[in-house]
Write an enzyme that holds these catalytic residues in place. Structure first.
Site, PDB file in Angstrom:
ATOM      1  N   SER A 218       9.239 -43.552   2.524  1.00 47.84           N
ATOM      2  CA  SER A 218      10.154 -44.672   2.771  1.00 47.84           C
ATOM      3  C   SER A 218      10.151 -45.610   1.576  1.00 47.84           C
ATOM      4  O   SER A 218       9.084 -46.020   1.105  1.00 47.84           O
ATOM      5  CB  SER A 218       9.732 -45.441   4.025  1.00 47.84           C
ATOM      6  OG  SER A 218       9.847 -44.631   5.170  1.00 47.84           O
ATOM      7  N   GLY A 220      11.952 -48.580   1.641  1.00 52.56           N
ATOM      8  CA  GLY A 220      12.511 -49.834   2.128  1.00 52.56           C
ATOM      9  C   GLY A 220      14.032 -49.787   2.154  1.00 52.56           C
ATOM     10  O   GLY A 220      14.638 -48.792   2.566  1.00 52.56           O
ATOM     11  N   ASP A 250       9.478 -46.063  12.030  1.00 59.61           N
ATOM     12  CA  ASP A 250       9.287 -45.194  13.189  1.00 59.61           C
ATOM     13  C   ASP A 250      10.585 -44.461  13.533  1.00 59.61           C
ATOM     14  O   ASP A 250      10.557 -43.287  13.926  1.00 59.61           O
ATOM     15  CB  ASP A 250       8.815 -46.013  14.388  1.00 59.61           C
ATOM     16  CG  ASP A 250       7.526 -46.771  14.104  1.00 59.61           C
ATOM     17  OD1 ASP A 250       6.727 -46.291  13.277  1.00 59.61           O
ATOM     18  OD2 ASP A 250       7.329 -47.850  14.697  1.00 59.61           O
TER      19      ASP A 250
END
Length: 309
Positions: A218, A220, A250
């Site tokens: 990830s 962001g 998640d």
């Protein structure tokens, strides 16, 4: 069914305030209470996508009772296979600033898990693997659980022929990666902590060399990076969304897992994860996503392939 493991479950409490300021008293405009912990958030998103999901881990005390009651209220799609313990399930408190959309999170450490309780979980986990199509191992470890726990659970799943996704941090991540999970999903900081490199592509390749079959990192608001045996891709939403980022990672895990069990190619799997992550920012609490935003973004996520190293 898809199995999600949340050893450090939580009762998530979210406060909405008009504007968050330090050293002042705030009037809360809205309170929400949800069963939480990373794996439970993943399970709720998977259920919304139409996948039958079982959640396991630990729950205990008054807070654990409330958590299980809230979980039962969700209805079909998520089955409770949590193991009872004597300790009290932790709470997490999120304060959302309505003015900026930013969230401030306060996370309790979790209850101590005894040796008999840990043994009971291991027995339950082995039984659940028999029907699982994939396993997500998510979040922090509560006190009393061995630091090499995720590595052990990954190895047991491999023996059972069940693919695994690992989403944790620190030493449990380092040991878990060495056990060769099918997918590891760190954020940029967790990836840097694992490899010592702050350049995401280099760090993701290093994480694969350490044992992970595929790395989906990830980044962001900049989306995600995937380094896999089939190739390397970056995916980014068409624009930045303002809202509550809690639970966005998640939702990305749910996108990756659903794509895995459906046999979706990696570029489409990554696009789904990024669209779900962005749509989760528009939802008020973790474990939910704005379906209109998701459907709008899914076809607009830009996925580009990177050259092989």
């Amino acid at each position: 069914m898809i199995l999600t493991v949340t050893l450090n479950t939580a009762l998530d409490i979210t406060y909405q305030v008009p504007r968050l300021r330090a050293h002042t008293t705030h009037r809360v405009t809205e309170v929400t209470e949800r069963p939480g912990g990373k794996g439970l958030n993943v399970a709720r998103v998977l259920a919304a996508l139409g996948h039958r999901t079982v959640v396991t881990g630990f729950a205990g005390g008054v807070t654990g009772t409330v958590l299980r009651e809230r979980l039962a209220e969700l209805g079909g799609g998520v089955t409770d296979a949590l193991v009872p313990i004597a300790g009290t399930t932790r709470r997490t408190v999120g304060v959302v600033d309505a003015d900026s959309g930013d969230s401030t999170q306060l996370n309790e450490p979790g209850p101590i898990v005894t040796t008999p309780e840990w043994s009971a979980f291991l027995g339950s986990y082995a039984e659940l693997l028999r029907e699982a199509s994939a396993v997500a191992l998510c979040g922090s470890l509560p006190p009393g659980v061995p630091v090499g726990t995720y590595a052990r659970l990954i190895r047991e799943a491999r023996v059972a022929g069940v693919p695994t996704l690992l989403d944790t941090s620190g030493e449990p991540l380092r040991r878990g990666v060495a056990a060769r999970p099918d997918i590891v999903k760190p954020n940029a900081d967790e990836l840097a902590g694992l490899t010592g490199s702050t350049e995401p592509l280099r760090a993701a390749r290093d994480a694969r060399r350490r044992g992970a079959r595929a790395v989906a990192a990830s980044l962001g608001a900049d989306g995600m990076l995937a380094v896999t045996p089939e190739g390397t891709w970056r995916a980014a939403p068409p624009h930045r969304l303002v809202g509550n980022p809690t639970g966005a990672g998640d939702s990305a895990v749910a996108g990756l897992l659903s794509g895995l069990v459906e046999g979706v190619p990696w570029p489409d799997r990554l696009a789904r994860a990024v669209a779900l992550s962005a749509a989760a920012v528009r939802a008020p609490v973790a474990g939910e996503f704005d379906r209109v935003t998701y459907e709008e973004l899914l076809g607009r996520v830009e996925v580009t392939e990177s050259p092989a190293a």
